[in-house]
Design a protein around this motif. Structure first.
Motif, PDB file in Angstrom:
ATOM      1  N   PRO A  72       4.111  12.926   2.622  1.00 27.68           N
ATOM      2  CA  PRO A  72       3.373  12.476   1.434  1.00 27.68           C
ATOM      3  C   PRO A  72       1.952  13.024   1.452  1.00 27.68           C
ATOM      4  CG  PRO A  72       3.414  10.746   3.071  1.00 27.68           C
ATOM      5  CD  PRO A  72       4.249  11.872   3.618  1.00 27.68           C
ATOM      6  N   ALA A  73       1.283  12.934   0.330  1.00 26.42           N
ATOM      7  CA  ALA A  73      -0.118  13.350   0.256  1.00 26.42           C
ATOM      8  C   ALA A  73      -0.978  12.359   1.041  1.00 26.42           C
ATOM      9  CB  ALA A  73      -0.574  13.411  -1.200  1.00 26.42           C
ATOM     10  N   ARG A  74      -2.082  12.840   1.587  1.00 30.17           N
ATOM     11  CA  ARG A  74      -2.960  11.966   2.370  1.00 30.17           C
ATOM     12  C   ARG A  74      -3.491  10.809   1.538  1.00 30.17           C
ATOM     13  NH1 ARG A  74      -5.639  16.838   5.392  1.00 30.17           N
ATOM     14  NH2 ARG A  74      -4.223  16.930   7.154  1.00 30.17           N
ATOM     15  N   ALA A  75      -3.759  11.063   0.270  1.00 32.16           N
ATOM     16  CA  ALA A  75      -4.248   9.996  -0.608  1.00 32.16           C
ATOM     17  C   ALA A  75      -3.186   8.902  -0.753  1.00 32.16           C
ATOM     18  CB  ALA A  75      -4.621  10.564  -1.967  1.00 32.16           C
ATOM     19  N   ALA A  76      -1.919   9.291  -0.802  1.00 32.12           N
ATOM     20  CA  ALA A  76      -0.837   8.311  -0.919  1.00 32.12           C
ATOM     21  C   ALA A  76      -0.713   7.487   0.356  1.00 32.12           C
ATOM     22  CB  ALA A  76       0.480   9.005  -1.231  1.00 32.12           C
ATOM     23  N   VAL A  77      -0.886   8.123   1.510  1.00 39.41           N
ATOM     24  CA  VAL A  77      -0.824   7.391   2.787  1.00 39.41           C
ATOM     25  C   VAL A  77      -1.940   6.360   2.849  1.00 39.41           C
ATOM     26  CG1 VAL A  77      -1.006   7.616   5.296  1.00 39.41           C
ATOM     27  CG2 VAL A  77       0.307   9.292   3.994  1.00 39.41           C
ATOM     28  N   ALA A  78      -3.142   6.746   2.435  1.00 37.37           N
ATOM     29  CA  ALA A  78      -4.276   5.814   2.441  1.00 37.37           C
ATOM     30  C   ALA A  78      -4.052   4.682   1.440  1.00 37.37           C
ATOM     31  CB  ALA A  78      -5.565   6.557   2.116  1.00 37.37           C
ATOM     32  N   ALA A  79      -3.489   4.991   0.279  1.00 37.43           N
ATOM     33  CA  ALA A  79      -3.242   3.962  -0.731  1.00 37.43           C
ATOM     34  C   ALA A  79      -2.171   2.974  -0.267  1.00 37.43           C
ATOM     35  CB  ALA A  79      -2.837   4.601  -2.043  1.00 37.43           C
ATOM     36  N   VAL A  80      -1.136   3.473   0.410  1.00 38.56           N
ATOM     37  CA  VAL A  80      -0.089   2.580   0.920  1.00 38.56           C
ATOM     38  C   VAL A  80      -0.664   1.649   1.970  1.00 38.56           C
ATOM     39  CG1 VAL A  80       2.038   2.514   2.286  1.00 38.56           C
ATOM     40  CG2 VAL A  80       1.856   4.057   0.344  1.00 38.56           C
ATOM     41  N   ALA A  81      -1.550   2.168   2.801  1.00 39.12           N
ATOM     42  CA  ALA A  81      -2.180   1.315   3.815  1.00 39.12           C
ATOM     43  C   ALA A  81      -2.971   0.185   3.164  1.00 39.12           C
ATOM     44  CB  ALA A  81      -3.088   2.146   4.719  1.00 39.12           C
ATOM     45  N   GLY A  82      -3.574   0.451   2.014  1.00 37.46           N
ATOM     46  CA  GLY A  82      -4.320  -0.585   1.319  1.00 37.46           C
ATOM     47  C   GLY A  82      -3.446  -1.555   0.549  1.00 37.46           C
ATOM     48  N   LEU A  83      -2.327  -1.075   0.015  1.00 36.70           N
ATOM     49  CA  LEU A  83      -1.456  -1.915  -0.797  1.00 36.70           C
ATOM     50  C   LEU A  83      -0.438  -2.701   0.016  1.00 36.70           C
ATOM     51  CD1 LEU A  83      -0.761   0.532  -3.750  1.00 36.70           C
ATOM     52  CD2 LEU A  83      -2.068  -1.584  -3.844  1.00 36.70           C
ATOM     53  N   VAL A  84      -0.083  -2.199   1.191  1.00 39.31           N
ATOM     54  CA  VAL A  84       0.927  -2.856   2.022  1.00 39.31           C
ATOM     55  C   VAL A  84       0.267  -3.297   3.326  1.00 39.31           C
ATOM     56  CG1 VAL A  84       3.158  -2.584   3.160  1.00 39.31           C
ATOM     57  CG2 VAL A  84       2.719  -1.400   1.016  1.00 39.31           C
ATOM     58  N   PRO A  85      -0.264  -4.524   3.374  1.00 41.72           N
ATOM     59  CA  PRO A  85      -0.950  -4.959   4.586  1.00 41.72           C
ATOM     60  C   PRO A  85      -0.011  -5.149   5.772  1.00 41.72           C
ATOM     61  CG  PRO A  85      -0.863  -6.737   2.982  1.00 41.72           C
ATOM     62  CD  PRO A  85      -0.295  -5.521   2.330  1.00 41.72           C
ATOM     63  N   ASP A  86       1.212  -5.636   5.529  1.00 43.80           N
ATOM     64  CA  ASP A  86       2.161  -5.875   6.613  1.00 43.80           C
ATOM     65  C   ASP A  86       3.502  -5.244   6.244  1.00 43.80           C
ATOM     66  OD1 ASP A  86       3.495  -6.726   8.833  1.00 43.80           O
ATOM     67  OD2 ASP A  86       3.515  -8.853   8.282  1.00 43.80           O
ATOM     68  N   PRO A  87       3.809  -4.051   6.797  1.00 38.89           N
ATOM     69  CA  PRO A  87       5.067  -3.388   6.445  1.00 38.89           C
ATOM     70  C   PRO A  87       6.307  -4.171   6.842  1.00 38.89           C
ATOM     71  CG  PRO A  87       3.590  -1.849   7.530  1.00 38.89           C
ATOM     72  CD  PRO A  87       2.974  -3.205   7.642  1.00 38.89           C
ATOM     73  N   ALA A  88       6.176  -5.146   7.748  1.00 40.17           N
ATOM     74  CA  ALA A  88       7.334  -5.933   8.160  1.00 40.17           C
ATOM     75  C   ALA A  88       7.802  -6.884   7.057  1.00 40.17           C
ATOM     76  CB  ALA A  88       7.009  -6.711   9.423  1.00 40.17           C
ATOM     77  N   LEU A  89       6.941  -7.147   6.075  1.00 39.42           N
ATOM     78  CA  LEU A  89       7.269  -8.104   5.017  1.00 39.42           C
ATOM     79  C   LEU A  89       7.424  -7.417   3.656  1.00 39.42           C
ATOM     80  CD1 LEU A  89       4.790 -10.921   6.043  1.00 39.42           C
ATOM     81  CD2 LEU A  89       7.220 -10.742   6.595  1.00 39.42           C
ATOM     82  N   LEU A  90       8.132  -6.322   3.630  1.00 39.70           N
ATOM     83  CA  LEU A  90       8.316  -5.591   2.373  1.00 39.70           C
ATOM     84  C   LEU A  90       9.457  -6.180   1.566  1.00 39.70           C
ATOM     85  CD1 LEU A  90       7.984  -1.876   3.477  1.00 39.70           C
ATOM     86  CD2 LEU A  90       6.338  -3.244   2.246  1.00 39.70           C
TER      87      LEU A  90
END
Length: 183
Positions: A72-90
């Motif tokens: 993915p684009a680096r901007a998308a990786v940074a945005a996912v980190a901000g939008l998904v605080p806990d990947p275990a609870l998706l």
């Protein structure tokens, strides 16, 4: 019990769409066999970053299939980190939030390979691998982000897309020293 055997979450449905694209103009005759292979535990997968390797046993034959997801684009990786605080609870709501933010978490295949003799771009083994990954992603949605490269900040691609080089042009080879042997 979910209505769909594979892809009953939005995360898993993204993987099912690799096997069953919406833009398809004719039925794919290999899909029932691929679903049967995945359903009957014929696919053994190993996930290594954005690369998924599988050994697929069908009858007396075995095939090795590789699937690589584009970074993915680096901007998308940074945005996912901000939008998904806990990947275990998706859940499906997190998927919808990413889509609303303009981030498509669906996998984009960069390369595929299979050891079978079909020599087709989409063989039954690749389709079975897509179904098996969809089943695993339905059980653990964070796996979709891990395979997609969204959870590894170093895995983000540069924001300017570059075409992948699958072959080396002959002009790039140095023919003068190719057959020289070292002393």
């Amino acid at each position: 019990m979910p209505e769909n055997e594979f892809g009953y979450t939005r995360w898993g449905m993204d993987w099912v769409r690799l096997a069953e694209p919406l833009r398809s103009t004719r039925p794919e005759p290999l899909l029932p066999r691929a679903r049967s292979i995945a359903r009957n535990s014929g696919v053994r997968t190993v996930v290594d970053g954005r690369l998924v390797r599988a050994t697929i046993q069908r009858g007396g034959q075995a095939s090795v299939t590789h699937l690589e997801v584009a970074p993915p684009a680096r901007a998308a990786v940074a945005a996912v980190a901000g939008l998904v605080p806990d990947p275990a609870l998706l859940g499906d709501d997190a998927h919808a939030a990413l889509r609303a933010a303009g981030i498509d978490p669906a996998p984009v295949l960069a390369a595929t390979d299979c050891s079978c003799s079909a020599r087709r771009e989409r063989c039954v083994h690749l389709l079975a691998l897509c179904y098996e990954v969809a089943r695993q992603v339905d059980a653990e949605p964070a796996l979709a982000l891990r395979i997609g490269g969204f959870l590894d900040p170093a895995a983000g691609a540069p924001d300017t897309p570059a075409a992948p080089r699958r072959w080396i042009p002959l002009d790039d080879m140095d023919a003068a020293g190719w057959f020289d042997t070292p002393p």
